[in-house]
Design an enzyme around this catalytic site. Sequence first.
Site, short mmCIF file in Angstrom:
data_model
loop_
_atom_site.label_atom_id
_atom_site.label_comp_id
_atom_site.label_asym_id
_atom_site.label_seq_id
_atom_site.Cartn_x
_atom_site.Cartn_y
_atom_site.Cartn_z
N ASP A 184 1.01 -1.12 0.10
CA ASP A 184 0.13 0.02 -0.06
C ASP A 184 0.93 1.40 -0.16
O ASP A 184 1.47 1.49 0.94
CB ASP A 184 -0.92 -0.14 1.20
CG ASP A 184 -2.02 1.05 1.37
OD1 ASP A 184 -2.41 1.38 0.12
OD2 ASP A 184 -1.84 1.89 2.29
N GLU A 268 -1.87 -1.61 -5.62
CA GLU A 268 -3.02 -0.96 -6.45
C GLU A 268 -3.04 -0.33 -7.74
O GLU A 268 -1.84 0.11 -8.14
CB GLU A 268 -3.69 0.36 -5.49
CG GLU A 268 -4.35 -0.36 -4.00
CD GLU A 268 -4.52 0.93 -3.35
OE1 GLU A 268 -5.65 1.05 -2.85
OE2 GLU A 268 -3.47 1.75 -2.92
N CYS A 320 -12.52 -4.14 6.36
CA CYS A 320 -11.81 -5.05 7.29
C CYS A 320 -11.29 -6.49 6.60
O CYS A 320 -11.99 -6.84 5.83
CB CYS A 320 -12.85 -5.42 8.39
SG CYS A 320 -12.01 -6.70 9.47
N CYS A 323 -13.19 -9.55 8.07
CA CYS A 323 -14.46 -9.98 8.03
C CYS A 323 -15.11 -9.33 6.90
O CYS A 323 -16.16 -9.71 6.17
CB CYS A 323 -15.37 -9.99 9.15
SG CYS A 323 -15.68 -8.08 9.43
N CYS A 339 -12.63 -2.84 13.98
CA CYS A 339 -13.99 -3.35 13.15
C CYS A 339 -14.90 -3.75 14.19
O CYS A 339 -14.87 -4.56 15.07
CB CYS A 339 -13.62 -4.61 12.48
SG CYS A 339 -14.93 -5.31 11.49
N CYS A 342 -16.01 -7.79 13.72
CA CYS A 342 -15.06 -8.80 14.46
C CYS A 342 -14.14 -8.29 15.37
O CYS A 342 -13.58 -9.12 15.81
CB CYS A 342 -14.33 -9.70 13.30
SG CYS A 342 -13.06 -8.52 12.47
N ASP A 349 -2.95 1.32 7.25
CA ASP A 349 -2.11 0.97 6.18
C ASP A 349 -1.89 -0.48 5.92
O ASP A 349 -1.93 -1.39 5.05
CB ASP A 349 -0.98 1.79 6.30
CG ASP A 349 -1.30 3.37 6.04
OD1 ASP A 349 -2.08 3.65 5.38
OD2 ASP A 349 -0.26 3.95 6.75
ZN LIG Z 1 -13.90 -7.24 10.82
#
Ligand SMILES: [Zn+2]
Length: 409
Positions: A184, A268, A320, A323, A339, A342, A349
Amino acid sequence: MLKTYKYRLYPTRKQTKELDWTLETCRILYNSCLVDRNRHYEQTGKGLSRIDQQKLLVRDKKNIEYLTDIHSQVLQDVLFRVEKAYKAFFRRLKDRNGKAGYPRFKNIDRYDSITYTQSGFKIIEPAKLALSKIGCIKLKLHRNINGAVKTCNIKKEADKWYVCFSVEYEPVRKPIPAQQIGIDVGIKSFAVLSNGEEVDNPKYLVKSEEKLIKKQKRLSSKKKGSNNRKKARMLVAKLHKKVSEQRRDFHHKVSRKIVDNHGYIAVEDLQIKNMVKNHNLAKSINDAGWGQFLSFLTYKAEEAGCYVEKVNPRNTSKSCSICGYVYKDMTLSVRNWVCPICNTEHNRDINASINIINKTIGRVPAEFTLGEISSMDMQKHAFCVASSNACALKSILSKNQEACRFIGG
Ligand SMILES: [Zn+2]
């Protein structure tokens, strides 16, 4: 494969004069080719091709004696450059529905190199370069050339001269590392890898900015056309050159390290041109120079036989990686987050770089494995990616979370 070798040249005063004159004559030829093309189009409604211009050049050489003081390939290369500028122009016309900048006249600062496309040059060991119509120039061969030299480009950068040889060679392949990695790129850190590693952003331009502003001020206070202004302009150019050389060196080092250790690299697919339209970020993005870094990374990977996969950047920061939950309202200032589905604590990053490698699931050849985040980084970011956790979560969340993506050891 083609590779470029760059060396410093040390022309004598007389040779410098000769080189400057050749550069200037080529620049005038370039500009007059643009004029010819425009005029021809206005008068006949048709374009002039490079072949047409070559015929005109043969005619001109009979009338304009000094053109014969330049090697014929160097002159022909000018016509190739004009052709290239026009091809790019027509391509932009097509891509942007009729809006495209017309090929521009080159002023003195913008025309800085000449090319011998096949012959007219010879390296004379140990330290000379013979150039047809110019002479034998002192050359510093600081490393050996492996392969056959195809073209020879002589370049002026600020007040120094360089030669770039384009060389065809067969790369020696080492075994490809089995590790995959997601990268990233950013501004706070230059790059964060999916194994938790961070590469600091050196911000070379920011560091030289104060000096640059001073030098630019001095330049604008000098009288136009004066020798002092010329000198001041050279100082500004030198500083810009230093910054870009530092950045280049940094990009080479970082990309080399990544390619030496990873066989499958996901990045990316960034539309940098669109991103720099945001004026708040443009300077930082240009200073980081992601485009140059990604091109170094790609060619080094290609050379080593490694894969570089470009993935869609959509939601790489906001999802996330455990999940698949999407944190829609995340702003740029959020560095760490938890998150709500989860409960995983994320470093922005690292999470993004894991999402980047996760986007390649299904496309990664079987021989590659995903590296683990080191225990230190795990502690640092309280990052939990144990595969058992993820699998348990997967089964709990699979009913309402389709995007549960994880590659695990
Ligand atoms: Zn999550």
